[in-house]
Design an enzyme around this catalytic site. Structure first.
Site, PDB file in Angstrom:
ATOM      1  N   HIS A   1       0.837  -1.201   0.000  1.00 45.69           N
ATOM      2  CA  HIS A   1       0.000   0.000   0.000  1.00 45.69           C
ATOM      3  C   HIS A   1       0.875   1.255   0.000  1.00 45.69           C
ATOM      4  O   HIS A   1       0.645   2.182  -0.793  1.00 45.69           O
ATOM      5  CB  HIS A   1      -0.929  -0.029   1.221  1.00 45.69           C
ATOM      6  CG  HIS A   1      -1.768   1.195   1.391  1.00 45.69           C
ATOM      7  ND1 HIS A   1      -3.134   1.194   1.270  1.00 45.69           N
ATOM      8  CD2 HIS A   1      -1.418   2.490   1.679  1.00 45.69           C
ATOM      9  CE1 HIS A   1      -3.593   2.429   1.463  1.00 45.69           C
ATOM     10  NE2 HIS A   1      -2.575   3.230   1.724  1.00 45.69           N
ATOM     11  N   GLU A   2       1.884   1.273   0.885  1.00 44.80           N
ATOM     12  CA  GLU A   2       2.707   2.481   1.004  1.00 44.80           C
ATOM     13  C   GLU A   2       3.564   2.704  -0.236  1.00 44.80           C
ATOM     14  O   GLU A   2       3.703   3.832  -0.707  1.00 44.80           O
ATOM     15  CB  GLU A   2       3.590   2.413   2.260  1.00 44.80           C
ATOM     16  CG  GLU A   2       2.824   2.361   3.579  1.00 44.80           C
ATOM     17  CD  GLU A   2       1.766   3.440   3.715  1.00 44.80           C
ATOM     18  OE1 GLU A   2       1.948   4.559   3.184  1.00 44.80           O
ATOM     19  OE2 GLU A   2       0.725   3.168   4.354  1.00 44.80           O
TER      20      GLU A   2
END
Ligand code: NI
Length: 176
Positions: free
Chosen positions: A141-142
């Site tokens: 996600h990051e």
């Protein structure tokens, strides 16, 4: 302590591909400090530099007694710079994600369950980890933020996207 404004979906900087970090200096340390203050103030599990308006390949994450994710096992606080991800195998799992740049919403996203990631920390020391489950999800996600991707772009069926307070019990706990 500097809690910075978090950019929200729609701001052009969040769609940019961020640049690699080349200088490991006091400016980078200040950036990481502000990211940490901001993530903690908002109870986030992670934060990418573009979310506070800095288009550099820096992410931080940590899961430790996080009230937003009470059912998850801890992920150590990590500063990951210039990351490279290598999925191990093809297995993916669905999980409900949220994002400080998409406040109040949740969506169901498939991510690789087993992953190797490499990069360096704020002092340019190498990081090389093999992880699974929620740890692998947070990293994917990051790092997506660094490529200008927000999780709603990864939702396969937009019926699996909605407001956190409405979805409530429809959301199964994220795989751990
Ligand atoms: Ni996010």
């Amino acid at each position: 302590m500097a809690v910075r404004r978090v950019l929200k979906m729609g701001e052009p900087l969040l769609r940019q591909v961020a640049a690699p970090v080349e200088r490991f200096d006091v400016e980078l340390e200040a950036l990481v400090r502000d990211m940490n203050d901001t993530m903690r103030a908002l109870n986030g599990a992670g934060l990418a530099a573009p979310q506070i308006g800095v288009s550099l390949r820096v992410v931080i994450f940590e899961v430790a007694d996080n009230p937003r994710y009470p059912h998850l096992s801890p992920v150590p606080f990590t500063v990951l710079i210039n990351p490279e991800l290598t999925p191990l195998g093809t297995e993916q799992a669905e999980g409900w994600e949220g994002c400080l740049s998409v406040p109040g919403l949740r969506g169901l996203v498939s991510r690789y369950t087993h992953l190797r990631y490499r990069g360096v920390d704020a002092h340019a020391r190498p990081i090389d980890r093999t992880v699974r489950g929620f740890h692998a999800r947070v990293v994917q996600h990051e790092v997506d933020h660094l490529d200008g991707i927000l999780y709603p772009q990864r939702i396969a069926d937009l019926r699996d996207f909605g407001f956190e307070d409405v979805l409530g019990a429809q959301m199964s706990p994220m795989p751990d």
